[in-house]
Write an enzyme that holds these catalytic residues in place. Sequence first.
Site, mmCIF file in Angstrom:
data_model
loop_
_atom_site.group_PDB
_atom_site.id
_atom_site.type_symbol
_atom_site.label_atom_id
_atom_site.label_comp_id
_atom_site.label_asym_id
_atom_site.label_seq_id
_atom_site.Cartn_x
_atom_site.Cartn_y
_atom_site.Cartn_z
ATOM 1 N N SER A 50 -31.441 1.523 24.168
ATOM 2 C CA SER A 50 -31.086 0.221 23.375
ATOM 3 C C SER A 50 -29.707 -0.240 23.480
ATOM 4 O O SER A 50 -29.364 -1.278 22.864
ATOM 5 C CB SER A 50 -31.469 0.453 21.960
ATOM 6 O OG SER A 50 -31.050 1.850 21.583
ATOM 7 N N ASP A 111 -37.612 9.347 16.895
ATOM 8 C CA ASP A 111 -36.661 10.519 17.600
ATOM 9 C C ASP A 111 -37.206 11.050 18.697
ATOM 10 O O ASP A 111 -38.142 11.761 19.015
ATOM 11 C CB ASP A 111 -36.660 11.518 16.161
ATOM 12 C CG ASP A 111 -35.674 12.718 16.640
ATOM 13 O OD1 ASP A 111 -34.824 12.662 17.723
ATOM 14 O OD2 ASP A 111 -35.652 13.792 15.995
ATOM 15 N N TYR A 236 -12.258 16.344 25.642
ATOM 16 C CA TYR A 236 -13.374 15.981 26.392
ATOM 17 C C TYR A 236 -13.900 17.080 27.510
ATOM 18 O O TYR A 236 -14.617 17.828 26.798
ATOM 19 C CB TYR A 236 -13.260 14.838 27.235
ATOM 20 C CG TYR A 236 -14.801 14.057 27.060
ATOM 21 C CD1 TYR A 236 -15.104 13.140 26.233
ATOM 22 C CD2 TYR A 236 -15.837 14.434 28.322
ATOM 23 C CE1 TYR A 236 -16.611 12.936 26.584
ATOM 24 C CE2 TYR A 236 -16.926 14.288 28.367
ATOM 25 C CZ TYR A 236 -17.416 13.401 27.509
ATOM 26 O OH TYR A 236 -18.735 12.959 27.626
ATOM 27 N N LYS A 245 -21.661 19.095 28.398
ATOM 28 C CA LYS A 245 -21.977 18.235 29.623
ATOM 29 C C LYS A 245 -22.088 19.252 30.759
ATOM 30 O O LYS A 245 -22.981 19.023 31.871
ATOM 31 C CB LYS A 245 -20.754 17.391 30.208
ATOM 32 C CG LYS A 245 -20.627 16.042 29.095
ATOM 33 C CD LYS A 245 -21.956 15.283 29.126
ATOM 34 C CE LYS A 245 -21.976 14.089 28.555
ATOM 35 N NZ LYS A 245 -23.387 13.260 28.345
HETATM 36 P P1 NAI Z 1 -24.808 4.816 23.172
HETATM 37 O O1 NAI Z 1 -24.251 5.094 21.933
HETATM 38 O O2 NAI Z 1 -24.609 3.281 23.390
HETATM 39 O O3 NAI Z 1 -26.347 4.864 23.219
HETATM 40 C C1 NAI Z 1 -27.100 6.103 22.927
HETATM 41 C C2 NAI Z 1 -28.695 5.792 22.828
HETATM 42 O O4 NAI Z 1 -29.122 6.686 22.505
HETATM 43 C C3 NAI Z 1 -29.257 4.560 22.172
HETATM 44 O O5 NAI Z 1 -30.291 4.004 22.750
HETATM 45 C C4 NAI Z 1 -29.605 5.362 20.883
HETATM 46 O O6 NAI Z 1 -30.627 4.406 20.379
HETATM 47 C C5 NAI Z 1 -30.231 6.745 21.360
HETATM 48 N N1 NAI Z 1 -30.542 7.540 20.695
HETATM 49 C C6 NAI Z 1 -29.618 8.278 19.919
HETATM 50 N N2 NAI Z 1 -30.169 9.221 19.109
HETATM 51 C C7 NAI Z 1 -31.576 9.003 19.417
HETATM 52 C C8 NAI Z 1 -32.582 9.876 18.908
HETATM 53 N N3 NAI Z 1 -32.720 10.884 18.093
HETATM 54 N N4 NAI Z 1 -33.925 9.529 19.397
HETATM 55 C C9 NAI Z 1 -33.957 8.390 20.286
HETATM 56 N N5 NAI Z 1 -32.888 7.837 20.862
HETATM 57 C C10 NAI Z 1 -31.732 8.117 20.143
HETATM 58 O O7 NAI Z 1 -24.150 5.697 24.000
HETATM 59 P P2 NAI Z 1 -23.816 5.706 25.365
HETATM 60 O O8 NAI Z 1 -22.028 5.724 25.653
HETATM 61 O O9 NAI Z 1 -24.480 4.715 26.578
HETATM 62 O O10 NAI Z 1 -23.975 7.042 26.158
HETATM 63 C C11 NAI Z 1 -25.125 7.412 26.992
HETATM 64 C C12 NAI Z 1 -24.716 8.725 28.022
HETATM 65 O O11 NAI Z 1 -23.831 8.294 28.704
HETATM 66 C C13 NAI Z 1 -24.291 9.809 27.018
HETATM 67 O O12 NAI Z 1 -24.902 11.250 27.604
HETATM 68 C C14 NAI Z 1 -23.045 9.898 27.178
HETATM 69 O O13 NAI Z 1 -22.191 10.896 27.038
HETATM 70 C C15 NAI Z 1 -22.851 9.121 28.845
HETATM 71 N N6 NAI Z 1 -21.566 8.734 29.175
HETATM 72 C C16 NAI Z 1 -20.855 7.861 28.184
HETATM 73 C C17 NAI Z 1 -19.700 7.250 28.689
HETATM 74 C C18 NAI Z 1 -18.735 6.463 27.946
HETATM 75 O O14 NAI Z 1 -17.707 6.072 28.197
HETATM 76 N N7 NAI Z 1 -19.428 5.894 26.975
HETATM 77 C C19 NAI Z 1 -18.941 7.783 29.799
HETATM 78 C C20 NAI Z 1 -19.830 8.553 30.849
HETATM 79 C C21 NAI Z 1 -21.025 9.064 30.482
#
Ligand code: NAI
EC number: 1.3.1.9
Length: 397
Positions: A50, A111, A236, A245
């Site tokens: 999302s 969830d 980090y 990670k």
């Molecule tokens: P975000 O916060 O934008 O997205 C998280 C997603 O997980 C959302 O769709 C949310 O609804 C969903 N979510 C959370 N808890 C949930 C649950 N219990 N059940 C179902 N859905 C759930 O985060 P982002 O930044 O896109 O992170 C995604 C991945 O990318 C993570 O593993 C993060 O560590 C990794 N990442 C992020 C970076 C950054 O700079 N933002 C850089 C490199 C990797």
Amino acid sequence: MIIQPRTRGFICLTSHPEGCAENVKKQIEYVKSKGQIVNGPKKVLVIGASTGFGLASRISAAFGSNAATIGVFFEKPGTEGRPGTAGWYNSAAFEEQANAAGIYAKSINGDAFSDEIKKETIELIKKDLGQIDLVVYSLASPRRTHPKTGVAYASVLKPIGQPFTNKTVDFHTGVVSQISIDPVSEQSDIDNTIAVMGGEDWKFWIEDLKAAGVLADGAKTVAYSYIGPELTYPIYRNGTIGMAKNDLEATVPVINDMLKDINGVSYVSVNKALVTQSSSAIPVVPLYISLLYKVMKEKNIHEGCIEQMQRLFADRLYGSNLSLDTEGRIRVDDWEMREDVQAEVAKLWEDVTSENIEAISDLAGYRRDFFNLFGFEFDSVDYTLESDELTTVNSLK
Ligand code: NAI
Ligand code: NA
């Protein structure tokens, strides 16, 4: 209802439906502008679909490869007088656009760590798609209830071993200050963070999908990781989140074993540091991102989530060369980690103060990206108008 941003620290409590739709529309336009992904995915499950990288993955698959997508996420619809979450509006807008383009899209809100949601997802795949050929795992969460034991784990963002002192910024005010973060005092803080953000749940998903026979021959799965510069290592990569990670990355060979007999394969993609709801919660990182944006934009190599995920799909996962690193990971953080980029960021890091931050960093870009996450600060949206919230809410499911 007229919706304005209401922030508390790094959290925005409100979201704007039309602004979120604009955000999704722009991402779709970008993917379309890059043309079709040759031999791309056809039936895709995105877990964490999302916002952030997961949403961008979903859009890349759907509009870059005409893929049918099922998205799983944890979001809230609006109620009377109170807007829903950005991820809810993003998903509503995505489904609307996909449907209009004749592309299958359905979503499951709940969830993802639970057995129930896994079961519900598998039933939907069986009913509508038969089998899927790509599973994107993009969850970011501060807590997880373990589906087998019922234990509730909370992650922490802390250094390990010694305190970490460095610069940080309040991105609303631009005040740069020193922050000192105490290291974890107990091993359990590390274990809990691994339980939430490590690889176990990814493995559980693939186990269940495989056992249900809904993974196609040759299916791929990808999860996202981060490394970043040495200056953020203590908080980090060498901190609690980094241990999670490591665990996620160590899950790759385990999943590969599970998928061997169906010729499936798993990857971790190391992505670029970007403004998302999750990254804005990490101390020190927003200052790094503000400086990084400045340098990368000047060099014309800046990317947001959608540029990253479109490139991951087109050039790596479905391209001619995965360009894996020595640890077997895909690296779309390659431009972030370029020596010239990192050298310039390190120099700016030394120099940056509250007085010069607006000039030497892209704090303005950071802030705009932050508000864009919640549908605010798009030039094309008139924020003085009432939001047609209920129409948008009803369009999902
Ligand atoms: P975000 O916060 O934008 O997205 C998280 C997603 O997980 C959302 O769709 C949310 O609804 C969903 N979510 C959370 N808890 C949930 C649950 N219990 N059940 C179902 N859905 C759930 O985060 P982002 O930044 O896109 O992170 C995604 C991945 O990318 C993570 O593993 C993060 O560590 C990794 N990442 C992020 C970076 C950054 O700079 N933002 C850089 C490199 C990797
Ligand atoms: Na995501």
